[in-house]
Scaffold this motif. Structure first.
Motif, PDB file in Angstrom:
ATOM      1  N   ALA A  29      14.117 -13.058  50.269  1.00 35.23           N
ATOM      2  CA  ALA A  29      15.281 -12.178  50.407  1.00 35.23           C
ATOM      3  C   ALA A  29      14.842 -10.715  50.429  1.00 35.23           C
ATOM      4  O   ALA A  29      15.350  -9.914  51.232  1.00 35.23           O
ATOM      5  CB  ALA A  29      16.271 -12.424  49.269  1.00 35.23           C
ATOM      6  N   ALA A  30      13.889 -10.362  49.567  1.00 36.81           N
ATOM      7  CA  ALA A  30      13.387  -8.982  49.541  1.00 36.81           C
ATOM      8  C   ALA A  30      12.665  -8.653  50.850  1.00 36.81           C
ATOM      9  O   ALA A  30      12.823  -7.549  51.396  1.00 36.81           O
ATOM     10  CB  ALA A  30      12.458  -8.784  48.349  1.00 36.81           C
ATOM     11  N   LEU A  31      11.877  -9.594  51.347  1.00 40.13           N
ATOM     12  CA  LEU A  31      11.162  -9.386  52.611  1.00 40.13           C
ATOM     13  C   LEU A  31      12.159  -9.180  53.754  1.00 40.13           C
ATOM     14  O   LEU A  31      12.011  -8.254  54.557  1.00 40.13           O
ATOM     15  CB  LEU A  31      10.254 -10.578  52.908  1.00 40.13           C
ATOM     16  N   ALA A  33      15.263  -8.214  53.536  1.00 40.43           N
ATOM     17  CA  ALA A  33      16.040  -6.986  53.333  1.00 40.43           C
ATOM     18  C   ALA A  33      15.262  -5.745  53.783  1.00 40.43           C
ATOM     19  O   ALA A  33      15.848  -4.779  54.286  1.00 40.43           O
ATOM     20  CB  ALA A  33      16.437  -6.848  51.866  1.00 40.43           C
ATOM     21  N   SER A  34      13.947  -5.767  53.616  1.00 38.23           N
ATOM     22  CA  SER A  34      13.148  -4.589  53.962  1.00 38.23           C
ATOM     23  C   SER A  34      12.512  -4.673  55.349  1.00 38.23           C
ATOM     24  O   SER A  34      11.914  -3.703  55.816  1.00 38.23           O
ATOM     25  CB  SER A  34      12.046  -4.395  52.912  1.00 38.23           C
ATOM     26  N   ALA A  35      12.625  -5.807  56.012  1.00 37.05           N
ATOM     27  CA  ALA A  35      11.920  -6.017  57.286  1.00 37.05           C
ATOM     28  C   ALA A  35      12.332  -5.023  58.363  1.00 37.05           C
ATOM     29  O   ALA A  35      11.477  -4.471  59.070  1.00 37.05           O
ATOM     30  CB  ALA A  35      12.140  -7.444  57.776  1.00 37.05           C
ATOM     31  N   GLY A  36      13.604  -4.782  58.502  1.00 32.62           N
ATOM     32  CA  GLY A  36      14.068  -3.879  59.560  1.00 32.62           C
ATOM     33  C   GLY A  36      13.484  -2.490  59.428  1.00 32.62           C
ATOM     34  O   GLY A  36      12.958  -1.923  60.412  1.00 32.62           O
ATOM     35  N   ASP A  37      13.552  -1.898  58.257  1.00 24.40           N
ATOM     36  CA  ASP A  37      13.005  -0.555  58.045  1.00 24.40           C
ATOM     37  C   ASP A  37      11.494  -0.530  58.238  1.00 24.40           C
ATOM     38  O   ASP A  37      10.946   0.415  58.833  1.00 24.40           O
ATOM     39  CB  ASP A  37      13.348  -0.047  56.639  1.00 24.40           C
ATOM     40  N   ARG A  38      10.821  -1.582  57.770  1.00 22.54           N
ATOM     41  CA  ARG A  38       9.359  -1.607  57.875  1.00 22.54           C
ATOM     42  C   ARG A  38       8.905  -1.753  59.329  1.00 22.54           C
ATOM     43  O   ARG A  38       7.961  -1.103  59.762  1.00 22.54           O
ATOM     44  CB  ARG A  38       8.800  -2.741  57.008  1.00 22.54           C
ATOM     45  N   VAL A  39       9.588  -2.611  60.090  1.00 24.06           N
ATOM     46  CA  VAL A  39       9.238  -2.799  61.506  1.00 24.06           C
ATOM     47  C   VAL A  39       9.517  -1.521  62.283  1.00 24.06           C
ATOM     48  O   VAL A  39       8.721  -1.105  63.138  1.00 24.06           O
ATOM     49  CB  VAL A  39       9.995  -4.008  62.106  1.00 24.06           C
ATOM     50  N   LEU A  40      10.624  -0.867  62.003  1.00 26.66           N
ATOM     51  CA  LEU A  40      10.983   0.375  62.675  1.00 26.66           C
ATOM     52  C   LEU A  40       9.937   1.457  62.405  1.00 26.66           C
ATOM     53  O   LEU A  40       9.590   2.226  63.304  1.00 26.66           O
ATOM     54  CB  LEU A  40      12.370   0.841  62.212  1.00 26.66           C
ATOM     55  N   ALA A  41       9.408   1.480  61.190  1.00 27.37           N
ATOM     56  CA  ALA A  41       8.418   2.499  60.826  1.00 27.37           C
ATOM     57  C   ALA A  41       7.029   2.179  61.386  1.00 27.37           C
ATOM     58  O   ALA A  41       6.169   3.061  61.443  1.00 27.37           O
ATOM     59  CB  ALA A  41       8.345   2.641  59.308  1.00 27.37           C
ATOM     60  N   ASP A  42       6.785   0.949  61.799  1.00 26.24           N
ATOM     61  CA  ASP A  42       5.462   0.554  62.305  1.00 26.24           C
ATOM     62  C   ASP A  42       5.338   0.948  63.765  1.00 26.24           C
ATOM     63  O   ASP A  42       6.007   0.391  64.636  1.00 26.24           O
ATOM     64  CB  ASP A  42       5.284  -0.960  62.146  1.00 26.24           C
ATOM     65  N   GLU A  43       4.466   1.864  64.022  1.00 25.73           N
ATOM     66  CA  GLU A  43       4.287   2.358  65.390  1.00 25.73           C
ATOM     67  C   GLU A  43       3.412   1.430  66.222  1.00 25.73           C
ATOM     68  O   GLU A  43       3.467   1.455  67.446  1.00 25.73           O
ATOM     69  CB  GLU A  43       3.710   3.772  65.357  1.00 25.73           C
ATOM     70  N   THR A  44       2.603   0.606  65.575  1.00 22.51           N
ATOM     71  CA  THR A  44       1.711  -0.277  66.331  1.00 22.51           C
ATOM     72  C   THR A  44       2.415  -1.523  66.843  1.00 22.51           C
ATOM     73  O   THR A  44       1.939  -2.180  67.760  1.00 22.51           O
ATOM     74  CB  THR A  44       0.520  -0.717  65.455  1.00 22.51           C
ATOM     75  N   GLY A  45       3.530  -1.909  66.204  1.00 19.78           N
ATOM     76  CA  GLY A  45       4.276  -3.081  66.636  1.00 19.78           C
ATOM     77  C   GLY A  45       3.709  -4.395  66.134  1.00 19.78           C
ATOM     78  O   GLY A  45       4.188  -5.458  66.515  1.00 19.78           O
ATOM     79  N   LEU A  51       5.206  -9.960  59.408  1.00 17.04           N
ATOM     80  CA  LEU A  51       6.366 -10.265  58.564  1.00 17.04           C
ATOM     81  C   LEU A  51       6.940 -11.638  58.896  1.00 17.04           C
ATOM     82  O   LEU A  51       7.388 -12.372  58.002  1.00 17.04           O
ATOM     83  CB  LEU A  51       7.432  -9.180  58.709  1.00 17.04           C
ATOM     84  N   ALA A  52       6.924 -11.982  60.178  1.00 17.91           N
ATOM     85  CA  ALA A  52       7.425 -13.304  60.576  1.00 17.91           C
ATOM     86  C   ALA A  52       6.554 -14.407  59.974  1.00 17.91           C
ATOM     87  O   ALA A  52       7.058 -15.427  59.488  1.00 17.91           O
ATOM     88  CB  ALA A  52       7.461 -13.420  62.093  1.00 17.91           C
ATOM     89  N   VAL A  53       5.240 -14.199  59.993  1.00 22.06           N
ATOM     90  CA  VAL A  53       4.316 -15.173  59.400  1.00 22.06           C
ATOM     91  C   VAL A  53       4.557 -15.263  57.886  1.00 22.06           C
ATOM     92  O   VAL A  53       4.617 -16.357  57.315  1.00 22.06           O
ATOM     93  CB  VAL A  53       2.841 -14.799  59.710  1.00 22.06           C
ATOM     94  N   ASP A  54       4.715 -14.095  57.234  1.00 21.84           N
ATOM     95  CA  ASP A  54       4.972 -14.080  55.793  1.00 21.84           C
ATOM     96  C   ASP A  54       6.287 -14.791  55.463  1.00 21.84           C
ATOM     97  O   ASP A  54       6.366 -15.563  54.492  1.00 21.84           O
ATOM     98  CB  ASP A  54       5.020 -12.645  55.260  1.00 21.84           C
TER      99      ASP A  54
END
Length: 191
Positions: A29-31, A33-45, A51-54
């Motif tokens: 649930a924590a992963l 909840a934070s996935a959208g912000d973390r993916v948006l901040a990742d410039e490498t893509g 995150l999907a694997v995790d």
């Protein structure tokens, strides 16, 4: 008793695996909840894939922990039934011994009563004295009645243990049969 230690071990396993599943569910649930912000901040893509694997790993761990808890719960039911059956076997042995003692006592009483009848030509029987209203009555209780109370108690205990074992096997919560009956409420039954 080995069966009781197995019950204890399995109870701990159920709790441990349920806690593990709850913890992994909270992590997922924590992963999420934070996935959208973390993916948006990742410039490498590349973080989205990681995150999907995790997330998939956490789902697998949740399923595994739940399956382990369910397996431990099934084994726990069997172990509890085994404990009830083992205790029932002990009570059966006690009941058999109490019945033998009662029968031996009754045989002696019957023999003595037969001898009295031969000597005195009178039938001797015990009767429970009765008191009138407000009268106090004191008398000795025949040993055969004490034996009967012991046997009745063991029979009730055995019935409870057999009911417990059957309930555990079905996966039900054992229900309590009526508790001890007060001595005065027991009907007199000759052994």
């Amino acid at each position: 008793m080995k069966a009781e230690s197995e019950v204890s071990r399995l109870e701990q396993a159920v709790v441990r695996w349920q806690a593990e599943a709850e913890q992994k569910q909270a992590d997922l649930a924590a992963l999420e909840a934070s996935a959208g912000d973390r993916v948006l901040a990742d410039e490498t893509g590349t973080l989205a894939r990681a995150l999907a694997v995790d997330a998939q790993e956490l789902r697998f761990l949740i399923d595994g922990a739940r399956a382990a808890a369910e397996a431990a719960t099934r084994q726990l039911r069997t172990a509890r039934a085994n404990v009830s059956r083992a205790r029932a076997d002990e009570v059966r042995d006690q009941l058999a011994a109490a019945t033998r003692r009662a029968e031996a006592h009754q045989a002696k009483v019957d023999d003595l009563l037969r001898q009295l009848k031969e000597l005195d030509n009178v039938d001797y029987t015990w009767h429970e004295p009765s008191a009138g209203p407000g009268e106090r009555l004191e008398y000795s209780i025949p040993i055969r009645k004490v034996h009967r109370v012991e046997i009745d108690g063991l029979e009730r205990q055995l019935a409870q243990l057999d009911a417990d074992a059957a309930a555990h096997e079905r996966g039900d919560q054992p229900t309590r049969l009526p508790d001890k009956v007060v001595f005065a409420e027991l009907p007199y039954r000759s052994i």
